[in-house]
Design an enzyme around this catalytic site. Structure first.
Site, short mmCIF file in Angstrom:
data_model
loop_
_atom_site.label_atom_id
_atom_site.label_comp_id
_atom_site.label_asym_id
_atom_site.label_seq_id
_atom_site.Cartn_x
_atom_site.Cartn_y
_atom_site.Cartn_z
N HIS A 121 -25.70 51.28 -13.00
CA HIS A 121 -24.46 50.74 -13.55
C HIS A 121 -23.38 50.92 -12.47
O HIS A 121 -23.47 51.86 -11.68
CB HIS A 121 -24.11 51.56 -14.80
CG HIS A 121 -22.93 51.10 -15.58
ND1 HIS A 121 -21.64 51.37 -15.20
CD2 HIS A 121 -22.84 50.42 -16.74
CE1 HIS A 121 -20.81 50.87 -16.10
NE2 HIS A 121 -21.51 50.28 -17.05
N ASP A 198 -27.56 60.05 -14.62
CA ASP A 198 -26.67 59.35 -15.52
C ASP A 198 -27.44 59.11 -16.82
O ASP A 198 -28.36 58.29 -16.87
CB ASP A 198 -26.25 58.03 -14.85
CG ASP A 198 -25.47 57.10 -15.76
OD1 ASP A 198 -25.40 57.38 -16.98
OD2 ASP A 198 -24.93 56.11 -15.25
N GLN A 201 -27.54 55.94 -21.04
CA GLN A 201 -28.46 55.13 -21.85
C GLN A 201 -29.66 55.90 -22.37
O GLN A 201 -30.43 55.36 -23.18
CB GLN A 201 -28.94 53.92 -21.04
CG GLN A 201 -27.85 52.94 -20.68
CD GLN A 201 -27.21 52.26 -21.88
OE1 GLN A 201 -27.79 52.17 -22.96
NE2 GLN A 201 -26.00 51.78 -21.70
N LYS A 224 -21.99 56.30 -27.17
CA LYS A 224 -23.28 55.59 -27.21
C LYS A 224 -24.27 56.32 -28.11
O LYS A 224 -25.40 55.89 -28.29
CB LYS A 224 -23.84 55.46 -25.79
CG LYS A 224 -22.99 54.53 -24.91
CD LYS A 224 -23.67 54.24 -23.61
CE LYS A 224 -22.77 53.68 -22.54
NZ LYS A 224 -22.34 52.30 -22.74
N CYS A 362 -22.30 45.16 -15.94
CA CYS A 362 -21.83 46.14 -14.94
C CYS A 362 -22.99 46.59 -14.07
O CYS A 362 -23.07 47.76 -13.66
CB CYS A 362 -21.16 47.35 -15.59
SG CYS A 362 -19.77 46.92 -16.64
N1 7TS Z 1 -23.84 54.48 -16.83
C1 7TS Z 1 -24.63 53.70 -17.59
C2 7TS Z 1 -26.10 53.68 -17.33
C3 7TS Z 1 -24.06 52.93 -18.61
O1 7TS Z 1 -24.85 52.16 -19.35
C4 7TS Z 1 -22.66 52.97 -18.83
C5 7TS Z 1 -22.00 52.11 -19.87
C6 7TS Z 1 -21.91 53.84 -18.05
C7 7TS Z 1 -22.52 54.57 -17.06
C8 7TS Z 1 -20.45 54.02 -18.27
O2 7TS Z 1 -20.22 54.69 -19.47
P1 7TS Z 1 -18.74 54.93 -20.02
O3 7TS Z 1 -18.93 55.48 -21.39
O4 7TS Z 1 -18.09 55.89 -19.10
O5 7TS Z 1 -18.06 53.60 -19.99
N2 7TS Z 1 -22.71 50.93 -20.17
C9 7TS Z 1 -22.25 49.87 -20.83
C10 7TS Z 1 -23.07 48.76 -21.10
O6 7TS Z 1 -24.25 48.67 -20.80
N3 7TS Z 1 -22.36 47.85 -21.79
O7 7TS Z 1 -21.12 48.33 -21.95
C11 7TS Z 1 -21.03 49.57 -21.36
#
Ligand code: 7TS
Length: 404
Positions: A121, A198, A201, A224, A362
């Site tokens: 991401h 990370d 997911q 999530k 992303c």
């Molecule tokens: N890393 C991964 C693998 C992610 O899927 C996401 C968010 C992030 C980092 C960032 O997470 P945040 O909570 O700090 O924003 N992924 C997604 C997505 O797949 N669709 O919307 C956000």
């Protein structure tokens, strides 16, 4: 016994309509829905004990502090961290990654190498590029194959004494691939490199054991995994968290302040400057309790059933391509219809009450690898049903008919 209809009653939003149709929520990889049990905790906080923490002698502040620190212990237990102070509350995965990247600014020099993967991401790419710019270190990339898996032999070839840090997601958000992080961590440690995983997911689907993994850093977002937005966690091994400098300066992260010199507070407070998302931390604990009460084995096996069902049905649609075909994947299906832009498919599905994400997710390097502008992504959670997947399949067929 897992009964999806009973589970669905916990989620008020699942009974609403969108565009006159029952909501089918398949954008769980972007954010999950929130059960009443977590909503109640949020309402209880603001209704009954809203106060700033770690500072007041008054009872409300004590109560809020106790609940916040209990939540930290819940997160510690969930990830099996050795110490509660190895859990740093953050605003989310992105914050946790930036905290670590910033910390390594003073530890890296020109000639050092950082390895990331082709499946990341943007959150797990951009902070490392910024770190390389600041330090002169260089970024190496583990390539991916057509199935959306990492080419591990290439990782072996990239790894050397120069490698200082490795950043890989546990599960790809765009494709659902589960990466072999156990192997990556083991090999990294042989050359003395630290590893950040990370877990944005993975944490909605599995329960990672940071001690068994022997991982140096693990980050996740509460939103999530049935928790609120604006809340996340960074696990760091005590030795690393002691070594890294603070990310932000301010109240709560100090031991003593004079104009000559400031000393920093012990862990975890050293990394938690300012008033945190108190309610968010407490609700994160409640979300973890909620998911553990269902059980991650139960969640994973039900979601696999949904994944297999949906894959088979979608694959039978002529002209539909699924991206991310690893045998090791979670309940995410990224796909396109021949000659049709994903945005158009997403718009028609929305008219039918079906929420999917469209675009590059992303993860632009993945889209570049497949030479596509983006995909339609349906991501399933344990509260989704096969009937909802049937609705998706019918919706996709309708989109195909209308758009071709
Ligand atoms: N890393 C991964 C693998 C992610 O899927 C996401 C968010 C992030 C980092 C960032 O997470 P945040 O909570 O700090 O924003 N992924 C997604 C997505 O797949 N669709 O919307 C956000």
């Amino acid at each position: 016994m897992f009964n999806v209809e009973t589970i669905r009653k916990d989620f008020p939003i699942l009974s609403r309509e969108v565009n006159g149709k029952p909501l089918v929520y398949f954008d769980n990889a972007a954010t999950s829905q929130t059960p009443q049990q977590v909503i109640d905790v949020i309402v209880d906080y603001y209704s009954n004990y809203n106060a700033n923490i770690h500072r007041g002698v008054h009872s409300l502040s004590q109560e809020a502090t106790d609940k916040y620190e209990q939540a930290r212990q819940k997160i510690q237990a969930h990830f099996n961290a050795k110490h509660a102070h190895e859990i740093i509350f953050t605003s989310g995965t992105t914050h946790g990654i930036n905290l670590v990247a910033n910390g390594f600014s003073s530890l890296l020099t020109k000639g050092d190498e950082i390895i990331v993967s082709a499946l990341e991401h943007h959150s797990n790419i951009v902070p490392w590029q910024m770190l390389c710019e600041r330090t002169g270190a260089s970024l190496k990339v583990i390539p991916m194959n057509q199935d959306g898996e990492l080419v591990i032999s290439e990782f072996d070839a990239l790894l050397s004494e120069k490698t200082k840090l490795i950043f890989v997601n546990h599960i790809s958000n765009a494709l659902g691939t589960i990466n072999p992080i156990e192997y990556i961590i083991k090999q990294a440690h042989l050359v003395g490199a630290a590893v950040l995983i990370d877990g944005a997911q993975s944490t909605p689907h599995i329960k990672p054991d940071v001690q068994a993994l022997d991982v140096d850093f693990y980050v996740a977002s509460a939103h999530k995994m049935c928790g609120p937005t604006g809340q996340g966690m960074l696990y760091g091994k005590e030795e690393w968290l002691k070594k890294l400098p603070p990310y932000q300066g301010g109240g709560e992260m100090i031991a003593e302040v004079t104009f000559e010199k400031t000393t920093y507070a012990d862990l975890p407070h050293k990394f938690e400057a300012g008033t945190p998302n108190i309610c968010g931390g407490i609700a994160f604990g409640a979300a973890v309790d909620y998911m553990n009460a269902i059980g991650f084995d139960t969640i994973a096996s039900y979601e696999q059933e949904l994944l297999e069902y949906a894959t088979e049905k979608l694959q039978s649609i002529e002209g539909l391509t699924i991206y991310g075909t690893s045998k090791h994947k979670t309940s995410v299906i990224s796909f396109n219809l021949d000659g049709i832009h994903p945005y158009d498919v997403g718009t028609i599905l929305d008219k039918l009450g079906i929420a999917v994400r469209t675009g590059h997710h992303c993860a632009q390097p993945i889209m570049d690898f497949y030479s596509i502008p983006g995909t339609v992504r349906a991501s399933f959670a344990f509260y989704n049903t096969k009937a909802e997947i049937d609705a998706l399949v019918e919706g996709v067929k309708k989109a195909k008919m209308m758009l071709s």
